[in-house]
Write a protein that holds these residues in place. Structure first.
Motif, short mmCIF file in Angstrom:
data_model
loop_
_atom_site.label_atom_id
_atom_site.label_comp_id
_atom_site.label_asym_id
_atom_site.label_seq_id
_atom_site.Cartn_x
_atom_site.Cartn_y
_atom_site.Cartn_z
N LEU A 42 0.76 -1.34 0.10
CA LEU A 42 -0.01 -0.05 -0.11
C LEU A 42 0.92 1.32 -0.09
N SER A 43 0.18 2.40 -0.15
CA SER A 43 0.72 3.77 -0.45
C SER A 43 1.50 4.11 0.87
N ASP A 44 1.40 3.55 1.86
CA ASP A 44 1.99 3.76 3.08
C ASP A 44 3.61 3.36 3.26
N GLY A 45 3.72 2.46 2.27
CA GLY A 45 5.34 2.03 2.10
C GLY A 45 5.46 0.75 3.14
N TRP A 46 4.29 0.25 3.79
CA TRP A 46 4.70 -0.75 4.73
C TRP A 46 3.57 -2.04 4.75
N THR A 47 2.27 -1.43 4.53
CA THR A 47 1.11 -2.50 4.56
C THR A 47 1.24 -3.24 3.42
N VAL A 48 1.30 -4.67 3.61
CA VAL A 48 1.18 -5.58 2.42
C VAL A 48 -0.26 -6.39 2.57
N SER A 49 -0.91 -6.06 1.28
CA SER A 49 -2.15 -6.69 1.35
C SER A 49 -2.53 -7.63 0.15
N THR A 50 -3.56 -8.22 0.04
CA THR A 50 -3.96 -9.02 -1.09
C THR A 50 -4.32 -8.18 -2.40
N VAL A 51 -4.11 -8.75 -3.45
CA VAL A 51 -4.51 -7.98 -4.58
C VAL A 51 -6.05 -8.17 -4.95
N ASP A 52 -6.57 -9.41 -4.47
CA ASP A 52 -8.04 -9.43 -5.09
C ASP A 52 -8.84 -9.21 -3.67
N GLY A 53 -8.48 -8.69 -2.67
CA GLY A 53 -9.41 -8.04 -1.70
C GLY A 53 -9.80 -9.37 -0.85
N SER A 54 -9.37 -10.57 -0.97
CA SER A 54 -9.65 -11.58 -0.34
C SER A 54 -8.86 -11.62 1.27
N ARG A 55 -9.26 -12.25 2.35
CA ARG A 55 -8.72 -11.94 3.38
C ARG A 55 -7.42 -12.81 3.63
N ALA A 56 -6.81 -12.57 4.73
CA ALA A 56 -5.33 -13.15 4.83
C ALA A 56 -5.38 -13.55 6.46
N ALA A 57 -4.35 -14.35 6.63
CA ALA A 57 -4.26 -14.74 8.29
C ALA A 57 -2.62 -14.88 8.23
N HIS A 58 -2.05 -14.58 9.48
CA HIS A 58 -0.46 -14.67 9.68
C HIS A 58 -0.61 -15.26 11.19
N THR A 59 0.50 -15.92 11.38
CA THR A 59 0.84 -16.57 12.63
C THR A 59 2.34 -16.67 12.67
N GLU A 60 2.85 -16.74 13.98
CA GLU A 60 4.47 -16.42 14.07
C GLU A 60 4.84 -16.81 15.50
N HIS A 61 5.86 -17.71 15.90
CA HIS A 61 6.50 -17.92 16.96
C HIS A 61 8.01 -17.98 16.64
N SER A 62 8.68 -17.38 17.82
CA SER A 62 10.13 -17.37 17.62
C SER A 62 10.56 -18.89 18.47
N VAL A 63 11.29 -19.70 17.78
CA VAL A 63 11.52 -21.05 18.28
C VAL A 63 13.14 -21.53 18.45
N ALA A 64 13.55 -22.21 19.41
CA ALA A 64 14.84 -22.35 19.47
C ALA A 64 14.88 -23.90 19.06
N ILE A 65 15.84 -24.49 18.29
CA ILE A 65 16.08 -25.82 18.17
C ILE A 65 17.13 -26.36 19.19
N THR A 66 16.70 -27.25 19.70
CA THR A 66 17.69 -27.79 21.08
C THR A 66 17.87 -29.02 20.76
N GLU A 67 18.77 -29.93 21.56
CA GLU A 67 18.96 -31.33 21.53
C GLU A 67 17.68 -32.12 21.39
N ASP A 68 17.00 -31.55 22.40
CA ASP A 68 15.65 -32.43 22.63
C ASP A 68 14.41 -31.96 21.75
N GLY A 69 14.77 -31.23 20.57
CA GLY A 69 13.69 -30.71 19.75
C GLY A 69 13.43 -29.17 19.86
N PRO A 70 12.27 -28.89 19.11
CA PRO A 70 11.98 -27.41 18.98
C PRO A 70 11.55 -26.95 20.59
#
Ligand code: MG
Ligand code: MG
Length: 255
Positions: free
Chosen positions: A221-249
């Protein structure tokens, strides 16, 4: 350059991650119809001050951005995918809101995001948000020592594509540590068994994004930051910071 973290560093990252998780929880609880996005940003600023932490996002100025990021939250509503700037817009019943938050303390960052419904959301919006959360869980489960970076990418992609969703081309996760964005880039699409070998001490932000229509196209978008879909359909986003350890994530961004 990929930097592996020692136990003391991961302990500090865990503290940053805990503050991120507590803030996401507080913002989610406050996010109801009629509340403005700026009010949510104010709440997150207060949480940072309370915990003696600093924002990873405020004044962030990567090469692609025309202006420094002006807020501590990224709030992306409905057809916005990521990096939505909080403004005076009040939330409405039925909105799909992605909340992305990063904080640093003791020199180490945490970065996490969730997508929630405001009030009553339709079944398609619920499925979109749930699938994105499932993709994140699959990516985290694949973050095992001795595996490869492509295992994470392939796991995320399989869940999103099986549901028929688009995935914004080029967007993905990243290494995290003394900087919010470190090597390696963590693509959301890829092939298992390929790429960097996952070693204990590697810390990654894994962040699936899905587009309801199945299109992978996005626009800035023109604010230089917002990323949007082109067709107006909705979007979702999820995130975690994860460490890989000897025992797994190990998820760093949890309370
Ligand atoms: Mg984030
Ligand atoms: Mg991130």
């Amino acid at each position: 350059m990929v930097v592996l973290k020692g136990a003391a560093e991961l302990e500090t990252m865990r503290e940053a991650g805990r503050i991120v998780a507590l803030t996401l929880r507080a913002v989610s609880e406050r996010a109801t119809a009629g509340v403005t996005l700026l009010e949510l940003d104010e709440l997150a600023r207060g949480m940072l001050a309370e915990h003696g932490a600093k924002s990873s996002f405020l004044d962030y100025l990567p090469s692609f951005a025309p202006v420094p990021y002006p807020a501590v939250l990224c709030l992306s509503v409905n057809d916005q995918i990521v990096h939505g700037i909080p403004g005076r817009r009040p939330l409405r019943d039925g909105d799909l809101l992605s909340i992305d938050f990063g904080a640093h303390i003791g020199g180490y960052h945490g970065d996490s995001a969730i997508t929630i419904g405001i009030g009553t959301i339709d079944d398609d919006a619920r499925r979109l948000a749930d699938t994105c959360a499932e993709a994140l869980a699959a990516g985290i489960a694949a973050a095992r020592p001795g595996g490869r970076l492509g295992d994470i990418s392939a796991a995320v992609e399989a869940v999103c594509r099986a549901a028929g969703y688009g995935m914004p081309t080029g967007y993905g996760g990243h290494g995290i540590g003394t900087a919010m964005h470190e090597d390696p880039h963590v693509p959301n699409v890829g092939r298992a068994g390929r790429g960097l070998t996952l070693r204990p001490g590697l810390a990654l932000a894994i962040e699936p994004m899905v587009i309801e229509s199945g299109s992978d196209r996005h626009r800035l978008l023109s604010d230089g930051w917002t990323v949007s879909t082109v067709d107006g359909s909705r979007a979702a986003h999820t995130e975690h910071s994860v460490a890989i350890t000897e025992d797994g994530p190990v998820i760093l961004t949890s309370v």
